[in-house]
Design a protein around this motif. Structure first.
Motif, mmCIF file in Angstrom:
data_model
loop_
_atom_site.group_PDB
_atom_site.id
_atom_site.type_symbol
_atom_site.label_atom_id
_atom_site.label_comp_id
_atom_site.label_asym_id
_atom_site.label_seq_id
_atom_site.Cartn_x
_atom_site.Cartn_y
_atom_site.Cartn_z
ATOM 1 N N ILE A 1 0.885 -1.164 0.000
ATOM 2 C CA ILE A 1 0.000 0.000 0.000
ATOM 3 C C ILE A 1 0.918 1.207 0.000
ATOM 4 N N GLY A 2 0.926 1.961 -1.101
ATOM 5 C CA GLY A 2 1.839 3.081 -1.233
ATOM 6 C C GLY A 2 3.168 2.658 -1.840
ATOM 7 N N LYS A 3 4.123 3.546 -1.734
ATOM 8 C CA LYS A 3 5.441 3.354 -2.334
ATOM 9 C C LYS A 3 6.309 2.451 -1.461
ATOM 10 N N ILE A 4 6.932 1.439 -2.073
ATOM 11 C CA ILE A 4 7.842 0.561 -1.333
ATOM 12 C C ILE A 4 9.200 1.229 -1.224
ATOM 13 N N VAL A 5 9.694 1.316 0.002
ATOM 14 C CA VAL A 5 10.960 1.995 0.277
ATOM 15 C C VAL A 5 11.812 1.119 1.186
ATOM 16 N N VAL A 6 13.125 1.117 0.935
ATOM 17 C CA VAL A 6 14.075 0.349 1.748
ATOM 18 C C VAL A 6 14.971 1.316 2.510
ATOM 19 N N GLU A 7 15.115 1.097 3.802
ATOM 20 C CA GLU A 7 16.010 1.927 4.613
ATOM 21 C C GLU A 7 17.440 1.391 4.528
ATOM 22 N N ILE A 8 18.404 2.292 4.372
ATOM 23 C CA ILE A 8 19.816 1.921 4.280
ATOM 24 C C ILE A 8 20.521 2.342 5.560
ATOM 25 N N PRO A 9 20.906 1.391 6.420
ATOM 26 C CA PRO A 9 21.568 1.749 7.684
ATOM 27 C C PRO A 9 23.036 2.101 7.460
ATOM 28 N N HIS A 10 23.584 2.897 8.367
ATOM 29 C CA HIS A 10 24.996 3.268 8.304
ATOM 30 C C HIS A 10 25.594 3.255 9.697
ATOM 31 N N PRO A 11 26.570 2.378 9.962
ATOM 32 C CA PRO A 11 27.286 2.467 11.232
ATOM 33 C C PRO A 11 28.163 3.717 11.230
ATOM 34 N N VAL A 12 28.039 4.550 12.233
ATOM 35 C CA VAL A 12 28.799 5.791 12.287
ATOM 36 C C VAL A 12 29.896 5.686 13.342
ATOM 37 N N SER A 13 31.125 5.916 12.931
ATOM 38 C CA SER A 13 32.251 5.885 13.864
ATOM 39 C C SER A 13 32.781 7.295 14.026
ATOM 40 N N SER A 14 32.744 7.816 15.239
ATOM 41 C CA SER A 14 33.203 9.169 15.496
ATOM 42 C C SER A 14 34.715 9.236 15.555
ATOM 43 N N LYS A 15 35.261 10.358 15.050
ATOM 44 C CA LYS A 15 36.708 10.535 15.082
ATOM 45 C C LYS A 15 37.103 11.424 16.261
ATOM 46 N N LEU A 16 36.113 11.850 17.054
ATOM 47 C CA LEU A 16 36.417 12.742 18.181
ATOM 48 C C LEU A 16 36.864 11.938 19.401
#
Length: 401
Positions: free
Chosen positions: A386-401
């Motif tokens: 129902i509606g537009k099919i969308v896929v979420e793209i995860p991203h592991p974020v590593s901080s440089k601080l």
């Protein structure tokens, strides 16, 4: 003549890592003619976003074999993160859209001269994390943009800056406008020529683009009939203004149209093909317009299309002064910018429903990660969305601080 000393932070790519240094630039404020920049190499250097590192590698989906079987044609690969050119932006994708055309693309039907391997996916939304010098004139790192272009099924995608559309936030609802919304908006405006009171028939009305065709037809004060495959979808269609949802699992479309709309259909927004196309042609009104925006029923077949009864088509069109019109969005890009502007304004005012299906109701749960694109394509062809099919793209974020 005066000389100004300016301190700037410069981002340099060294051994795949970002280095920052302060540099002193001397700019001479003189009235001499401008000189063109010869060395443009620095314009492709990565620029960091919010303290998180841009990795050296990423994953993307690549068409390695031409086939209407998406799982057979496409593979998940690990490749270097691409570097944007002078007029490009590098986008960290947050959501990507699934389209029926993904099958045609993986089967090599859009451009037979292109041979595998080539990147898959047509649309995405995310943050700009790097950009070239020319692109920086109108875009900034951290800006959220949506885009339509090849190679969207990836964690990062390089896109020409001129092909991006700035959006308020990285919400999947905005992604629904790029292909699905624009197809409905432009095709009905340019080819539909809608007039108040006309009967508009929308096939697959609860799908990604059908939902917009219903709403735009209602805004034109038309009477809208929409086909769907469940009572739940029929309820959704009523909620967005559809006057007569037809659940073809429980009702005969042909009989409903014959009994309830004896004078025929003024405009047909058709995406199914095969028998549905034949049915719609036979139910067109005098001066009716049938707009073909797809024929999904045949995409997974060897030829890509199911046969239709065209033998008597010329006579039928002549008898009713009717027309059959094809619509392919890339041929109407001159209308695209204005369409997107208007649709985004409608979204901000709450005048447009942008239904998103992230697969939460599927047995395997939400479409999350590039691996789930295969499942999302299958889901589309099962007609469950129902509606537009969308896929979420995860991203592991590593901080440089």
């Amino acid at each position: 003549m005066s000389i100004a000393l300016v301190t700037r932070r410069v981002f340099l790519a060294v051994d795949g890592k970002l280095r920052i240094k302060n540099a002193i630039f001397r700019s001479r404020l003189i009235s001499a003619p401008r000189r063109s920049i010869v060395d443009m190499s620095y314009s492709t250097h990565f620029m960091d976003f919010k303290g998180s590192s841009i990795p050296s590698s990423m994953r993307k989906l690549v068409v390695t074999k031409l086939s209407p079987n998406f799982r057979e044609a496409v593979s998940l690969q690990t490749v270097p993160v691409p570097t944007p050119g002078d007029g490009d932006v590098l986008i960290r994708n947050r959501f990507v859209g699934i389209n029926a055309s993904d099958i045609n693309y993986s089967a090599g039907r859009y451009d037979p001269s292109v041979k595998p391997p080539f990147d898959a996916g047509f649309e995405g939304i995310g943050e700009v994390v790097a950009l070239g010098l020319s692109a920086s004139a109108n875009h900034t790192v951290g800006e959220v943009v949506a885009y339509m272009g090849d190679g969207a099924f990836a964690e990062y995608t390089v896109v020409p800056a001129k092909k991006t559309v700035p959006v308020p936030s990285a919400k999947p609802e905005f992604l629904t406008l790029m292909l699905s919304g624009a197809t409905a908006y432009i095709s009905l405006k340019k080819l539909g020529a809608l007039s108040e009171g006309e009967k508009v028939f929308v096939t697959a009305a609860a799908g990604g683009t059908g939902q917009f065709a219903v709403q735009f037809a209602k805004r034109a004060k038309c009477h809208v009939i929409g086909t769907c495959s469940s009572d739940e979808k029929a309820g959704f269609l009523k909620s967005i203004g559809c006057d007569r949802p037809i659940n073809y699992k429980t009702e005969d479309i042909r009989e409903v149209l014959r009994k309830e709309y004896p004078k025929g259909l003024d405009v047909v927004y058709e995406s199914i093909g095969g028998e549905m196309f034949d049915l719609a042609v036979n139910r067109m009104a005098t001066k009716g317009r049938l707009i073909v925006i797809g024929f999904i029923s045949g995409y997974q077949t060897a030829t890509g299309v199911k046969p239709v009864r065209t033998g008597t088509l010329p006579a039928k069109l002549l008898q009713k002064s009717a027309s059959v019109l094809g619509f392919f969005l890339p041929h109407y890009l001159s209308e695209y910018k204005a369409a997107m502007k208007h649709m985004l304004e409608m979204c901000e005012k709450g005048e447009l429903v942008c239904e998103v299906d992230l697969g939460e109701m599927t047995p395997e749960d939400k479409f999350f990660g590039l691996e789930s694109v295969f499942r999302a394509v299958d889901y589309l062809y099962l007609g469950k969305n129902i509606g537009k099919i969308v896929v979420e793209i995860p991203h592991p974020v590593s901080s440089k601080l």
